[in-house]
Design a protein around this motif. Sequence first.
Motif, PDB file in Angstrom:
ATOM      1  N   GLY A   1       0.821  -1.207   0.000  1.00 20.97           N
ATOM      2  CA  GLY A   1       0.000   0.000   0.000  1.00 20.97           C
ATOM      3  C   GLY A   1       0.847   1.246   0.000  1.00 20.97           C
ATOM      4  N   SER A   2       0.498   2.184   0.851  1.00 20.44           N
ATOM      5  CA  SER A   2       1.246   3.434   0.931  1.00 20.44           C
ATOM      6  C   SER A   2       2.340   3.399   1.990  1.00 20.44           C
ATOM      7  CB  SER A   2       0.292   4.607   1.171  1.00 20.44           C
ATOM      8  OG  SER A   2      -0.656   4.305   2.171  1.00 20.44           O
ATOM      9  N   GLY A   3       2.645   2.207   2.520  1.00 21.54           N
ATOM     10  CA  GLY A   3       3.822   2.027   3.360  1.00 21.54           C
ATOM     11  C   GLY A   3       3.632   2.197   4.851  1.00 21.54           C
ATOM     12  N   GLN A   4       2.392   2.040   5.343  1.00 25.05           N
ATOM     13  CA  GLN A   4       2.171   2.210   6.778  1.00 25.05           C
ATOM     14  C   GLN A   4       2.997   1.236   7.615  1.00 25.05           C
ATOM     15  OE1 GLN A   4      -0.234   2.422   4.506  1.00 25.05           O
ATOM     16  NE2 GLN A   4      -1.762   3.964   5.078  1.00 25.05           N
ATOM     17  N   ALA A   5       3.022  -0.041   7.225  1.00 29.19           N
ATOM     18  CA  ALA A   5       3.813  -1.030   7.964  1.00 29.19           C
ATOM     19  C   ALA A   5       5.287  -0.959   7.589  1.00 29.19           C
ATOM     20  CB  ALA A   5       3.272  -2.435   7.702  1.00 29.19           C
ATOM     21  N   THR A   6       5.561  -0.638   6.340  1.00 25.23           N
ATOM     22  CA  THR A   6       6.941  -0.630   5.848  1.00 25.23           C
ATOM     23  C   THR A   6       7.836   0.287   6.669  1.00 25.23           C
ATOM     24  OG1 THR A   6       5.855  -0.664   3.673  1.00 25.23           O
ATOM     25  CG2 THR A   6       8.253  -0.645   3.703  1.00 25.23           C
TER      26      THR A   6
ATOM     27  N   ALA B   1       3.625   5.411  -1.647  1.00 24.77           N
ATOM     28  CA  ALA B   1       4.615   4.879  -0.709  1.00 24.77           C
ATOM     29  C   ALA B   1       5.966   5.572  -0.877  1.00 24.77           C
ATOM     30  CB  ALA B   1       4.760   3.374  -0.904  1.00 24.77           C
ATOM     31  N   LYS B   2       6.366   5.805  -2.113  1.00 28.50           N
ATOM     32  CA  LYS B   2       7.635   6.486  -2.358  1.00 28.50           C
ATOM     33  C   LYS B   2       7.604   7.914  -1.827  1.00 28.50           C
ATOM     34  CE  LYS B   2       9.141   3.810  -6.385  1.00 28.50           C
ATOM     35  NZ  LYS B   2       9.443   3.833  -7.847  1.00 28.50           N
ATOM     36  N   THR B   3       6.463   8.564  -1.973  1.00 29.92           N
ATOM     37  CA  THR B   3       6.321   9.933  -1.465  1.00 29.92           C
ATOM     38  C   THR B   3       6.437   9.981   0.051  1.00 29.92           C
ATOM     39  OG1 THR B   3       4.892  10.555  -3.313  1.00 29.92           O
ATOM     40  CG2 THR B   3       4.775  11.927  -1.343  1.00 29.92           C
ATOM     41  N   LEU B   4       5.898   8.953   0.725  1.00 26.65           N
ATOM     42  CA  LEU B   4       5.864   8.918   2.187  1.00 26.65           C
ATOM     43  C   LEU B   4       7.037   8.141   2.793  1.00 26.65           C
ATOM     44  CD1 LEU B   4       2.031   8.172   2.552  1.00 26.65           C
ATOM     45  CD2 LEU B   4       3.171  10.385   2.849  1.00 26.65           C
TER      46      LEU B   4
END
Length: 301
Positions: free
Chosen positions: A55-60, A83-86
Amino acid sequence: MDQTSLRLFENPTFSDIYAKGRPTYENKIAQHIVGKIRSDLKGKKHELMVEVACGSGQATNVLAPFFLNVLASDISESQIAQAKTLCQFDHINYQVGSAEKIDAKDASADLLVVAEAMHWFQIDSFFSEAQRVLKPDGCLAVIGYDVPKITPKTNAGLQRQLTSSFRYHMEKTINNNTSDKLVQIFREIKDNYPQTFEGIPTKQKSKEIFHQIYDNWELKDITDVMNSMMLQKNYAITKGHGILPRDTKDDCANVIDVFVSDVSEMLKESGISPECVISYEAEFEMTVITASDFFLENTNL
């Protein structure tokens, strides 16, 4: 990955809403998961974490500090762009890819992560990939959560007697205004992934429940969560052209307006003036499943 979700997550509008409305994960969840990796590094970082459907990287971003390298993929280009933005760390490599065909070498991953996405997968293909990419002492981690419990805060203090009714009201608003095509999926999430846990092909597995509380939310924060969940359900009524049609987006906006109005009425019926609610407490029940030893017990995968 299920084709309905594939088309849904291709849409940049949904990716924006998802990034805004979905919760991150507390560090205690990350520490719990990393602690299930059986290799003893004596204080050093693990080599590789692989995350699918990131997704947008919440866990990452929460798990990345425990690893030297992170490979995170999602089937959706718009989700990867978010995800890259965040992204918070230089050693995270985001790329477009599926959970059923992971771009990682055999026996290379210390940890394989799935956060709020297992219900979309072609399960047998994913488990075959999990067996292939995990190291012998590696770990699979599955995270999921349901609609949060909401408690209005008033000048008189927390009104905890409203928590269950508020949650019920929130769920009813979602269910009454969205498609029922994905009801089975959302029931699995609500019940803490019982079928998912049972279906993991190893005896070496455990399930823990964490309660994650967000304090001092505004009503806008609650509606952001609802918006992301309702777009997910409403997509089931589209024609499958790969985009969210304009009327679906408008329907979601209308439901949010109805919800906000109904919340005010519910508070009034409970003897609380909506104007005196200064903020809300949101409690997410996080299901965390960890599993290992696929390579020993499931050589027939």
